[in-house]
Design a protein around this motif. Structure first.
Motif, short mmCIF file in Angstrom:
data_model
loop_
_atom_site.label_atom_id
_atom_site.label_comp_id
_atom_site.label_asym_id
_atom_site.label_seq_id
_atom_site.Cartn_x
_atom_site.Cartn_y
_atom_site.Cartn_z
N GLY A 224 -2.77 9.30 8.05
CA GLY A 224 -2.69 8.06 8.41
C GLY A 224 -2.82 7.09 7.43
N GLY A 225 -2.96 7.43 6.30
CA GLY A 225 -3.31 6.35 5.38
C GLY A 225 -1.84 5.69 4.82
N THR A 226 -2.01 4.44 4.79
CA THR A 226 -0.84 3.64 4.61
C THR A 226 -0.66 2.79 3.35
OG1 THR A 226 -1.83 1.60 5.83
CG2 THR A 226 -0.62 3.17 7.20
N ASN A 227 0.67 2.31 2.96
CA ASN A 227 0.45 1.70 1.62
C ASN A 227 1.66 0.55 1.98
OD1 ASN A 227 0.59 0.69 -1.01
ND2 ASN A 227 2.29 2.27 -1.65
N LEU A 228 1.49 -0.70 1.97
CA LEU A 228 2.30 -1.56 2.17
C LEU A 228 2.71 -2.66 1.06
CD1 LEU A 228 1.00 -1.00 5.09
CD2 LEU A 228 2.39 -3.14 5.74
N ALA A 229 3.88 -3.22 0.82
CA ALA A 229 4.21 -3.81 -0.31
C ALA A 229 3.67 -5.29 0.12
CB ALA A 229 5.89 -4.25 -0.31
N ASP A 230 3.32 -5.98 -1.02
CA ASP A 230 2.33 -6.95 -0.83
C ASP A 230 3.19 -8.13 -0.13
OD1 ASP A 230 1.09 -7.10 -4.21
OD2 ASP A 230 0.26 -6.11 -2.44
N SER A 231 4.55 -8.17 -0.39
CA SER A 231 5.35 -9.00 0.33
C SER A 231 5.60 -8.85 1.92
CB SER A 231 6.97 -9.08 -0.34
OG SER A 231 7.21 -7.72 0.11
N VAL A 232 4.97 -7.71 2.32
CA VAL A 232 4.94 -7.35 3.82
C VAL A 232 3.77 -7.48 4.54
CG1 VAL A 232 7.20 -6.62 3.68
CG2 VAL A 232 5.23 -5.03 3.86
N LYS A 233 2.76 -7.54 3.55
CA LYS A 233 1.22 -7.26 4.08
C LYS A 233 0.72 -8.35 5.21
CE LYS A 233 -0.80 -4.67 0.42
NZ LYS A 233 -1.70 -4.56 -0.60
N GLY A 234 0.38 -8.11 6.17
CA GLY A 234 0.01 -8.98 7.23
C GLY A 234 1.06 -9.41 8.15
N ARG A 235 2.25 -8.75 8.00
CA ARG A 235 3.39 -9.25 8.73
C ARG A 235 3.97 -7.66 9.23
NH1 ARG A 235 7.94 -11.23 6.86
NH2 ARG A 235 7.69 -10.57 4.53
N PHE A 236 3.90 -6.81 8.57
CA PHE A 236 4.63 -5.49 8.93
C PHE A 236 3.57 -4.34 9.09
CE2 PHE A 236 9.01 -6.03 6.70
CZ PHE A 236 9.31 -6.94 7.17
N THR A 237 3.70 -3.68 10.22
CA THR A 237 2.92 -2.17 10.28
C THR A 237 3.70 -1.18 10.31
OG1 THR A 237 1.16 -3.96 11.84
CG2 THR A 237 1.06 -1.21 11.72
N ILE A 238 3.21 0.02 9.60
CA ILE A 238 3.89 1.17 9.63
C ILE A 238 3.13 2.02 10.40
CG2 ILE A 238 2.78 1.87 7.65
CD1 ILE A 238 5.43 3.51 7.13
N SER A 239 3.66 3.04 11.35
CA SER A 239 2.77 4.12 12.05
C SER A 239 3.80 5.27 12.28
CB SER A 239 2.41 3.65 13.64
OG SER A 239 3.55 2.99 14.13
#
Length: 120
Positions: free
Chosen positions: A55-70
């Motif tokens: 369940g650990g996630t990694n998001l690009a800075d450009s999408v943090k706070g807007r995109f969610t992966i599950s």
């Protein structure tokens, strides 16, 4: 053989939302990482978000706070919830899965991509 199919792309106005889905099927023993990447035609794919089996996630800075992966391990599916979309999010979005087949050989597969267009 492993198949990866994306769905959920489309045209949306700036500020809108879309949810992408990725379904994996075939000779799959385990899936370690599921991820979303994006690219304009002819350009190199860039990481959007990844999610590990724990369940650990990694998001690009450009999408943090807007995109969610599950992900749903039982269904072998991954999702990308995209909110507050911007025109610069316009791209082809690709799903990637890394894991092992039933013969325990590691694999790394890509889907064919789904187009996301953000425009008024």
């Amino acid at each position: 053989q492993v198949h990866v199919v994306e769905s959920g792309g489309g045209l949306v106005q700036p500020g809108g939302s879309l949810r992408l889905s990725c379904e994996a099927s075939g000779s799959i023993f385990s899936i370690n990482t599921m991820g979303w990447y994006r690219a304009a035609p002819g350009n190199q794919r860039e990481l959007v978000a990844t999610i590990a089996s724990n369940g650990g996630t990694n998001l690009a800075d450009s999408v943090k706070g807007r995109f969610t992966i599950s992900r749903d391990n039982a269904k072998k599916m991954a999702y990308l919830q995209m909110n507050s979309l911007k025109p610069e999010d316009t791209d082809v979005y690709y799903c990637n899965i890394k894991g092992a087949a039933w013969d325990l050989q590691e694999f790394n597969y890509w889907g064919q991509g789904t187009q996301v267009t953000v425009s008024s």
